[in-house]
Design a protein around this motif. Structure first.
Motif, PDB file in Angstrom:
ATOM      1  N   HIS A 120       4.050 -10.854   6.062  1.00  0.00           N
ATOM      2  CA  HIS A 120       4.088 -10.282   4.791  1.00  0.00           C
ATOM      3  C   HIS A 120       2.097  -9.713   4.645  1.00  0.00           C
ATOM      4  CE1 HIS A 120       8.336  -9.412   6.334  1.00  0.00           C
ATOM      5  NE2 HIS A 120       8.275 -10.219   5.891  1.00  0.00           N
ATOM      6  N   ILE A 121       1.852 -10.994   5.222  1.00  0.00           N
ATOM      7  CA  ILE A 121       0.533 -10.759   3.945  1.00  0.00           C
ATOM      8  C   ILE A 121      -0.207  -9.815   4.180  1.00  0.00           C
ATOM      9  CG2 ILE A 121       0.503 -13.493   4.803  1.00  0.00           C
ATOM     10  CD1 ILE A 121      -1.592 -12.976   6.806  1.00  0.00           C
ATOM     11  N   ASP A 122      -0.535  -8.715   4.912  1.00  0.00           N
ATOM     12  CA  ASP A 122      -0.606  -7.379   4.455  1.00  0.00           C
ATOM     13  C   ASP A 122      -0.030  -6.898   3.422  1.00  0.00           C
ATOM     14  OD1 ASP A 122      -2.795  -7.525   6.971  1.00  0.00           O
ATOM     15  OD2 ASP A 122      -2.402  -6.419   7.565  1.00  0.00           O
ATOM     16  N   ARG A 123       0.779  -7.243   2.949  1.00  0.00           N
ATOM     17  CA  ARG A 123       1.112  -6.582   1.167  1.00  0.00           C
ATOM     18  C   ARG A 123       0.609  -6.759   0.498  1.00  0.00           C
ATOM     19  NH1 ARG A 123       7.005  -8.361   0.961  1.00  0.00           N
ATOM     20  NH2 ARG A 123       8.153  -7.002   2.703  1.00  0.00           N
ATOM     21  N   TYR A 124       0.365  -5.909  -0.622  1.00  0.00           N
ATOM     22  CA  TYR A 124      -0.015  -6.205  -2.373  1.00  0.00           C
ATOM     23  C   TYR A 124       0.598  -7.116  -2.697  1.00  0.00           C
ATOM     24  CZ  TYR A 124      -2.204  -4.834  -5.875  1.00  0.00           C
ATOM     25  OH  TYR A 124      -3.191  -5.415  -7.214  1.00  0.00           O
TER      26      TYR A 124
ATOM     27  N   TRP B  77     -10.789  -4.008  -9.622  1.00  0.00           N
ATOM     28  CA  TRP B  77     -10.376  -3.336  -9.359  1.00  0.00           C
ATOM     29  C   TRP B  77     -11.313  -2.749  -7.959  1.00  0.00           C
ATOM     30  CZ3 TRP B  77      -6.018  -2.275 -11.474  1.00  0.00           C
ATOM     31  CH2 TRP B  77      -5.358  -2.916 -12.583  1.00  0.00           C
ATOM     32  N   ALA B  78     -12.470  -3.074  -8.404  1.00  0.00           N
ATOM     33  CA  ALA B  78     -12.979  -1.868  -7.360  1.00  0.00           C
ATOM     34  C   ALA B  78     -13.104  -2.938  -6.124  1.00  0.00           C
ATOM     35  CB  ALA B  78     -15.096  -2.330  -7.281  1.00  0.00           C
TER      36      ALA B  78
ATOM     37  N   PHE C 125      -7.040  -0.812  -1.394  1.00  0.00           N
ATOM     38  CA  PHE C 125      -5.525   0.784  -1.368  1.00  0.00           C
ATOM     39  C   PHE C 125      -5.790   1.514  -0.900  1.00  0.00           C
ATOM     40  CE2 PHE C 125      -4.176  -0.892  -5.744  1.00  0.00           C
ATOM     41  CZ  PHE C 125      -2.861  -1.024  -5.358  1.00  0.00           C
ATOM     42  N   ALA C 126      -6.711   1.669  -0.266  1.00  0.00           N
ATOM     43  CA  ALA C 126      -7.994   2.937   0.775  1.00  0.00           C
ATOM     44  C   ALA C 126      -7.467   2.275   1.184  1.00  0.00           C
ATOM     45  CB  ALA C 126      -8.980   3.142   0.493  1.00  0.00           C
TER      46      ALA C 126
ATOM     47  N   GLY D  78      -2.695   4.144  -5.760  1.00  0.00           N
ATOM     48  CA  GLY D  78      -3.407   3.035  -5.949  1.00  0.00           C
ATOM     49  C   GLY D  78      -4.695   3.104  -5.479  1.00  0.00           C
ATOM     50  N   ALA D  79      -5.279   3.410  -4.956  1.00  0.00           N
ATOM     51  CA  ALA D  79      -6.932   3.649  -4.228  1.00  0.00           C
ATOM     52  C   ALA D  79      -7.243   4.620  -5.717  1.00  0.00           C
ATOM     53  CB  ALA D  79      -7.756   4.489  -3.216  1.00  0.00           C
TER      54      ALA D  79
END
Lengths: 550, 236
Positions: free
Chosen positions: A219-223, A239-240, A246-247, A254-255
């Motif tokens: 599950h390594i694509d998860r946040y 944050w950048a 997120f986008a 989130g984005a």
């Protein structure tokens, strides 16, 4: 009033740009081609790196964006340091700033217009790099909208934040400079930057993070925000990068929140900077000028009196350049910062341990370290070697009217830099194999490639220093952020990419044999030859520039 | 118009300007003389608010130049010895820019530009870029810009640098004319003949101290030779 100032600055920017194109068509064409090639290279490298990391190495989207955050942090730190220097020479030590101070203009308006001036002046290359890099990112994710919004809402505010941080630090340094010496304040800033960069890199050790993330496989694509050090939240670069994560993963709320944080930080920093400028700029300007005058009167007196009554030996071009260098705070400060960063990098290399099973990845990791070493040499060359010739401008009359061989002037300028950078390159090359235990056979290759890089890059940069020599500009920082310097940086980086690919090719066999087959050093001979050719070309262009009609 | 009270500037242990006081009235042409390194430029930079005094005050038209610099500078024009010019702008654009900085209206600026450019004979050159100007033409343009907003006080550091005899004569005439209209002029010069020709009062600074202040007649009597002799005595 501010509007009028900004309008005039923009007009000047346009006029100078247009002038350059019409007067020096060949140079301009060369610049455009260089910029285009470099942008394309950046695009390709980022797209390739993204494809490689996400598809082949399968690091997952979370880790990929954390690596992006790390890169953006380094980028943030570089811009803010650069802006301290550029802002100092543009806002405080500048004849235009002096002129504007004699007019009935609010100091904060002078500050704002000069800040924008230094921002536009020094960020052109950064913006091109970023646009190309983001395009490469979008090229992989096939989402141009995210890329466009990312540039507007995440990257540009980040660049502005970095520039504001630089200007705020500068204002505060000058604010306290009349109480403590400017050298102490500069040392404190250097320590601050070195400390924060070191802490950030230590906190975000990508190898440790890699291990932590892989515990969550597949599950390594998860946040996996739970893995982030809390201190990260303070960095706008974090944050950048989050915006892009997120986008890309379709979490638009989130984005939007991340973009809002980046923009809010930029707006807040800009506001704080303007407020501080409103309060301290006039005072800081006076302090800066006081310090400049203080230096002028510092060594008054008769140097030939008393003990030193014997006439001193005439000083050579080499000694003069050395004295001018060490007596210019913006030169010594930047040099000190870069040396400390190199020191930190060396310590990290000696402490780092890389155990990677795949030959391709391990060769890539070594090549990456080599490329970074070369980048440090290129940065030193562009910052300190490139302006050497243009700085001769004020005293050209003396050189031209003296019985001096111009070729000797060239040697006095370039040779010490080549020797110094070759030694730095060799030390970095010696340290480069350190993270790869049991691969000591890489050391000779590292040293030889590092050493020859120290010949190639300053010579190459000096060629451009001759081609784009600007004998009217007196400030080394502005010369090294000029159009010509940017072109020299881009071309050097292009050469750096080619050299890195040679290093990659020659080490991949070594790694696949587990270190039993020695590294082929043919590339180093070729590199050495190229270095010598560049050196003589640099001599040709330097002497040609010194012979122009005055 | 310009009042300096106990003006002092120190750089560490070095005193560049030591307790200078003077009062320059409207219409005065004040020549500030002294050898190289005596403290003239430091004094002038304090008047132009480019340096802050260690102690003492600078009042321009009664306004403290270091407490309310923006307000004080409305009445001031400063011409440095090496003036800054935007090389890529034309003379006209430069004058328009300066007029905006002094918040002059468009018509007022146009009239004033016409007037000063005629006086200093730069009008035919106004559409050319400043980078194409000769040294003398640049100095004329700077002087024209300085007079553009009809300042109450003009501070000039070495006004004759680069001027040809005709330009020098025009400058002298203009200085006399603007002074007659009530503008105070404070200028430094190494040309004793210029001081004698146009200055109504003289101040001589030597090693940071004001060693003489008074009328030009008192110092020079009937000839420039006596002025030169007295100057050398005072600054030796």
């Amino acid at each position: 009033m501010l509007r009028e100032l900004v309008k005039t600055k923009l007009r000047l920017l346009y006029l100078e740009g247009g002038e350059r194109v019409s007067r020096h068509l060949s140079r301009s064409l060369f610049s455009v081609v260089t910029f285009a090639i470099f942008a394309y290279l950046t695009f390709t490298v980022i797209k390739f790196a993204t494809t490689y990391l996400v598809v082949q190495a399968r690091v997952g989207l979370f880790l990929y964006h954390r690596l992006l955050a790390l890169a953006l942090f380094v980028f943030f730190a570089i811009i803010s340091i650069a802006n301290i220097l550029v802002a100092f020479v543009t806002i405080f030590r500048n004849t235009e700033a002096e002129f504007l101070h004699t007019l009935p203009i609010k100091p904060v308006e002078i500050f704002t217009s000069k800040f924008l001036d230094s921002f536009l002046y020094s960020s052109a290359l950064m913006i091109i790099m970023i646009l190309a890099a983001v395009a490469g990112y979008a090229g992989y994710f096939k989402d141009p909208l995210v890329a466009g919004l990312g540039v507007l809402l995440s990257i540009l505010p980040l660049i502005l934040s970095a520039a504001c941080v630089g200007a705020i630090i500068l204002l505060l340094v000058l604010k306290v400079a009349h109480r403590i010496s400017i050298k102490t304040a500069a040392a404190a800033v250097t320590l601050f930057y070195a400390g924060s960069t070191y802490s950030y890199v230590m906190l975000n050790n990508p190898f440790k993070l890699f291990g932590d993330v892989m515990k969550y496989y597949p599950h390594i694509d998860r946040y996996l925000g739970v893995l982030d050090p809390k201190l990260d939240y303070l960095a706008p670069s974090f944050w950048a990068a989050n915006f892009f994560y997120f986008a890309t993963t379709g979490n638009y709320i989130g984005a939007a929140a991340s973009a809002l944080i980046v923009c809010a930080v930029a707006a807040a920093l800009f506001f704080v900077m303007i407020k501080l400028a409103d309060k301290y700029y006039e005072e800081a300007f006076w302090t800066a000028r006081h310090k400049l005058f203080e230096r002028k009167v510092k060594n008054l007196g008769d140097p030939l009196a008393g003990q030193e009554s014997r006439a001193r030996k005439p000083i050579s071009v080499l000694k003069r350049d050395f004295l001018l260098f060490i007596r210019e705070p913006s030169q010594t400060f930047h040099f000190g910062v870069l040396m400390i960063l190199i020191g930190i990098f060396l310590v990290n290399l000696f402490e780092m341990r890389i155990y990677l099973p795949d030959t391709f990845i391990i060769s890539s990791a070594f090549t990456l370290i080599y490329a970074f070493n070369s980048f440090l040499i290129v940065s030193l060359a562009v910052r300190f070697v490139y302006p050497m010739l243009s700085l001769e401008g004020e005293t050209m009359w003396l050189l031209r009217s003296s019985p001096v061989r111009l070729g000797r002037v060239f040697y006095a300028k370039l040779l010490p830099s080549v020797i110094f950078l070759s030694v730095v390159g060799a030390i970095l090359g010696f340290a480069a194999p350190s993270p790869f235990r049991n691969f000591h056979g890489l050391i000779p290759a590292g040293v030889v490639y590092g050493f020859t890089g120290g010949i190639v890059f300053p010579s190459l940069v000096m060629i451009f220093g001759g081609v784009f020599a600007d004998f009217k500009e007196k400030n080394a920082v502005r010369i090294s952020s000029s159009h010509g310097a940017t072109v020299s940086l881009l071309v050097s980086m292009g050469v750096m990419v080619i050299l890195s690919s040679i290093v990659f090719n020659q080490t991949v066999g070594y790694f696949s044999s587990k270190g039993t087959v020695p590294v082929d050093l043919t590339g180093a001979w070729v590199l050495g030859f190229i270095g010598v050719v560049f050196f003589y070309l640099a001599e040709f262009f330097t002497v040609r520039a010194l012979k122009i009609d005055m | 118009m310009l009042e300096l009270t106990s003006l002092t500037k120190k750089f560490g242990s070095f005193t560049a300007v030591d307790d200078i006081s003077m009062n320059i009235r409207a219409g005065d042409i004040y020549g500030f003389l002294g050898p190289n390194g005596a403290g003239k430029t430091t004094t002038i930079k304090m008047i132009a608010t480019l340096l802050k005094p260690t102690s003492g005050t600078v009042l321009i038209n009664g306004i403290d130049a270091h407490r309310s610099p923006e307000e004080a500078k409305k009445y001031l024009s400063y011409v440095p010895d090496q003036p800054f010019l935007y090389e890529k702008l034309s003379g006209m654009e430069f004058l328009l820019f300066v007029s905006k900085m002094y918040r002059m209206g468009e018509n007022e600026a146009a009239d004033s530009i016409r007037e000063v450019s005629d006086i200093f004979e730069v009008r035919p050159w106004l559409n050319k870029r400043i980078e194409d100007y000769s040294q003398g033409m640049r100095q004329r343009l700077v002087l024209a810009a300085a007079m553009l907003h009809k300042p109450r006080l003009i501070v000039i550091d070495e006004p004759m640098v680069g001027l040809d005899p005709r330009g020098a004569e025009t400058f002298k005439e203009q200085v006399r004319l603007v002074a007659k209209n009530g503008t105070a002029i404070f200028m430094t010069t190494h040309q004793l003949s210029l001081a004698r020709d146009v200055c109504s009062r003289i101040g001589i600074i030597n090693t940071a101290k004001l060693v003489y202040e008074g009328s030009i007649e008192e110092l020079s009597g009937d000839g420039v030779e006596r002025l030169e002799k007295r100057y050398l005595e005072l600054t030796s």
